[in-house]
Scaffold this motif. Structure first.
Motif, PDB file in Angstrom:
ATOM      1  N   TRP A 176       0.839  -1.199   0.000  1.00 27.67           N
ATOM      2  CA  TRP A 176       0.000   0.000   0.000  1.00 27.67           C
ATOM      3  C   TRP A 176       0.870   1.244   0.000  1.00 27.67           C
ATOM      4  N   GLU A 177       0.340   2.333  -0.575  1.00 26.34           N
ATOM      5  CA  GLU A 177       1.020   3.623  -0.582  1.00 26.34           C
ATOM      6  C   GLU A 177       0.021   4.718  -0.246  1.00 26.34           C
ATOM      7  N   MET A 178       0.542   5.876   0.151  1.00 26.56           N
ATOM      8  CA  MET A 178      -0.345   6.979   0.528  1.00 26.56           C
ATOM      9  C   MET A 178      -1.025   7.604  -0.678  1.00 26.56           C
ATOM     10  N   VAL A 179      -2.290   7.972  -0.504  1.00 30.50           N
ATOM     11  CA  VAL A 179      -3.042   8.658  -1.556  1.00 30.50           C
ATOM     12  C   VAL A 179      -2.541  10.099  -1.683  1.00 30.50           C
ATOM     13  N   ASN A 180      -2.395  10.789  -0.570  1.00 29.30           N
ATOM     14  CA  ASN A 180      -1.857  12.157  -0.523  1.00 29.30           C
ATOM     15  C   ASN A 180      -0.579  12.116   0.312  1.00 29.30           C
ATOM     16  N   PRO A 181       0.564  11.862  -0.330  1.00 29.06           N
ATOM     17  CA  PRO A 181       1.786  11.571   0.430  1.00 29.06           C
ATOM     18  C   PRO A 181       2.455  12.743   1.143  1.00 29.06           C
ATOM     19  N   VAL A 182       2.002  13.963   0.918  1.00 27.65           N
ATOM     20  CA  VAL A 182       2.610  15.098   1.609  1.00 27.65           C
ATOM     21  C   VAL A 182       1.697  15.479   2.776  1.00 27.65           C
ATOM     22  N   VAL A 183       2.237  15.337   3.987  1.00 32.46           N
ATOM     23  CA  VAL A 183       1.456  15.585   5.200  1.00 32.46           C
ATOM     24  C   VAL A 183       2.033  16.789   5.929  1.00 32.46           C
ATOM     25  N   LYS A 184       1.176  17.741   6.251  1.00 38.15           N
ATOM     26  CA  LYS A 184       1.613  18.900   7.028  1.00 38.15           C
ATOM     27  C   LYS A 184       1.257  18.650   8.482  1.00 38.15           C
ATOM     28  N   ASP A 185       2.255  18.787   9.335  1.00 38.09           N
ATOM     29  CA  ASP A 185       2.069  18.555  10.763  1.00 38.09           C
ATOM     30  C   ASP A 185       2.633  19.760  11.500  1.00 38.09           C
ATOM     31  N   GLY A 186       1.754  20.675  11.830  1.00 36.79           N
ATOM     32  CA  GLY A 186       2.218  21.923  12.445  1.00 36.79           C
ATOM     33  C   GLY A 186       3.071  22.683  11.448  1.00 36.79           C
ATOM     34  N   GLY A 187       4.297  23.007  11.823  1.00 35.08           N
ATOM     35  CA  GLY A 187       5.225  23.713  10.939  1.00 35.08           C
ATOM     36  C   GLY A 187       6.038  22.777  10.064  1.00 35.08           C
ATOM     37  N   ASN A 188       5.873  21.469  10.227  1.00 33.77           N
ATOM     38  CA  ASN A 188       6.651  20.488   9.457  1.00 33.77           C
ATOM     39  C   ASN A 188       5.849  19.937   8.289  1.00 33.77           C
ATOM     40  N   THR A 189       6.562  19.606   7.226  1.00 38.76           N
ATOM     41  CA  THR A 189       5.955  18.956   6.077  1.00 38.76           C
ATOM     42  C   THR A 189       6.658  17.624   5.869  1.00 38.76           C
ATOM     43  N   LEU A 190       5.891  16.544   5.864  1.00 39.99           N
ATOM     44  CA  LEU A 190       6.442  15.204   5.658  1.00 39.99           C
ATOM     45  C   LEU A 190       6.113  14.750   4.242  1.00 39.99           C
ATOM     46  N   ASP A 191       7.137  14.388   3.480  1.00 33.67           N
ATOM     47  CA  ASP A 191       6.918  13.867   2.135  1.00 33.67           C
ATOM     48  C   ASP A 191       7.095  12.356   2.183  1.00 33.67           C
ATOM     49  N   LEU A 192       5.982  11.634   2.140  1.00 38.44           N
ATOM     50  CA  LEU A 192       6.006  10.175   2.225  1.00 38.44           C
ATOM     51  C   LEU A 192       5.684   9.539   0.873  1.00 38.44           C
ATOM     52  N   THR A 193       6.104  10.203  -0.198  1.00 43.10           N
ATOM     53  CA  THR A 193       5.837   9.720  -1.552  1.00 43.10           C
ATOM     54  C   THR A 193       6.354   8.303  -1.748  1.00 43.10           C
ATOM     55  N   ASP A 194       7.536   8.003  -1.205  1.00 43.24           N
ATOM     56  CA  ASP A 194       8.156   6.697  -1.411  1.00 43.24           C
ATOM     57  C   ASP A 194       7.849   5.692  -0.305  1.00 43.24           C
ATOM     58  N   ALA A 195       7.019   6.050   0.651  1.00 44.64           N
ATOM     59  CA  ALA A 195       6.727   5.137   1.755  1.00 44.64           C
ATOM     60  C   ALA A 195       5.791   4.020   1.307  1.00 44.64           C
ATOM     61  N   ARG A 196       6.022   2.830   1.842  1.00 43.95           N
ATOM     62  CA  ARG A 196       5.185   1.676   1.539  1.00 43.95           C
ATOM     63  C   ARG A 196       4.813   0.951   2.824  1.00 43.95           C
ATOM     64  N   TRP A 197       3.570   0.476   2.873  1.00 48.53           N
ATOM     65  CA  TRP A 197       3.079  -0.379   3.948  1.00 48.53           C
ATOM     66  C   TRP A 197       2.850  -1.740   3.317  1.00 48.53           C
ATOM     67  N   ILE A 198       3.550  -2.759   3.795  1.00 48.32           N
ATOM     68  CA  ILE A 198       3.469  -4.097   3.209  1.00 48.32           C
ATOM     69  C   ILE A 198       2.875  -5.048   4.250  1.00 48.32           C
ATOM     70  N   PHE A 199       1.695  -5.587   3.951  1.00 44.69           N
ATOM     71  CA  PHE A 199       1.018  -6.525   4.836  1.00 44.69           C
ATOM     72  C   PHE A 199       1.174  -7.923   4.246  1.00 44.69           C
ATOM     73  N   GLU A 200       1.781  -8.831   5.008  1.00 46.59           N
ATOM     74  CA  GLU A 200       2.063 -10.185   4.551  1.00 46.59           C
ATOM     75  C   GLU A 200       0.983 -11.152   5.031  1.00 46.59           C
ATOM     76  N   ALA A 201       0.843 -12.283   4.334  1.00 54.83           N
ATOM     77  CA  ALA A 201      -0.157 -13.294   4.675  1.00 54.83           C
ATOM     78  C   ALA A 201       0.181 -14.059   5.956  1.00 54.83           C
ATOM     79  N   ASP A 202       1.385 -13.871   6.481  1.00 56.55           N
ATOM     80  CA  ASP A 202       1.752 -14.559   7.725  1.00 56.55           C
ATOM     81  C   ASP A 202       1.416 -13.730   8.963  1.00 56.55           C
ATOM     82  N   GLY A 203       0.738 -12.583   8.761  1.00 54.70           N
ATOM     83  CA  GLY A 203       0.342 -11.752   9.892  1.00 54.70           C
ATOM     84  C   GLY A 203       1.373 -10.714  10.290  1.00 54.70           C
ATOM     85  N   THR A 204       2.382 -10.502   9.457  1.00 55.40           N
ATOM     86  CA  THR A 204       3.378  -9.471   9.732  1.00 55.40           C
ATOM     87  C   THR A 204       3.173  -8.295   8.793  1.00 55.40           C
ATOM     88  N   TYR A 205       3.721  -7.153   9.179  1.00 53.99           N
ATOM     89  CA  TYR A 205       3.683  -6.002   8.290  1.00 53.99           C
ATOM     90  C   TYR A 205       5.016  -5.273   8.392  1.00 53.99           C
TER      91      TYR A 205
END
Length: 145
Positions: A58-87
């Motif tokens: 999975w990847e973020m739909v809107n990967p740029v997140v503003k948190d107070g005065g900070n901006t997080l660019d999570l364009t390349d972030a991935r969430w990987i959910f495996e069939a063995d119950g790990t992520y």
């Protein structure tokens, strides 16, 4: 001279033996890296879990997140959910910062994810093929291409 060669040969054989034996058992003594949880209870894929809609990358739909005065660019972030119950969560360009843990289905479309780093619990809801955290609605995930 022959005695010296025998000693060198014996020392060489001993050194090679130690290296081979040490390498075979090295996995048991290496520290856990990348904040992974030790002793993963989910060791193999469960056929029911393999068909769960959360399994995959999975990847973020809107990967740029503003948190107070900070901006997080999570364009390349991935969430990987495996069939063995790990992520695993990780930025593609920085595997060092990955976080791993376990996931459990709480019923249709609801999941509990336990972060191995600090045992923090995150809840996800799957609605219309999108994963959203209940804790922070800015983190909306879609299937990665």
């Amino acid at each position: 001279m022959e005695m010296k060669s025998s000693i060198i040969l014996a020392a060489g054989v001993l050194l090679v033996s130690l290296l081979v034996c040490g390498c075979v058992g090295a996995g048991a003594i290496l520290p856990v890296l990348n904040n992974e949880a030790s002793g993963n209870p989910a060791a193999s894929a469960d056929p029911v879990m393999a068909n769960d809609p959360i399994v995959g990358t999975w990847e973020m739909v809107n990967p740029v997140v503003k948190d107070g005065g900070n901006t997080l660019d999570l364009t390349d972030a991935r969430w990987i959910f495996e069939a063995d119950g790990t992520y695993e969560y990780r930025p593609l360009n920085a595997g060092i910062f990955k976080t791993t843990g376990t996931w459990t289905s709480l019923g249709t479309g609801s999941y509990e994810v336990v972060c191995g780093k600090d045992s923090r619990v995150i809840h996800y809801d799957l609605t219309e093929s999108l994963l959203q955290t209940a804790e922070d609605e800015r983190y909306l995930l879609a299937r990665a291409a």
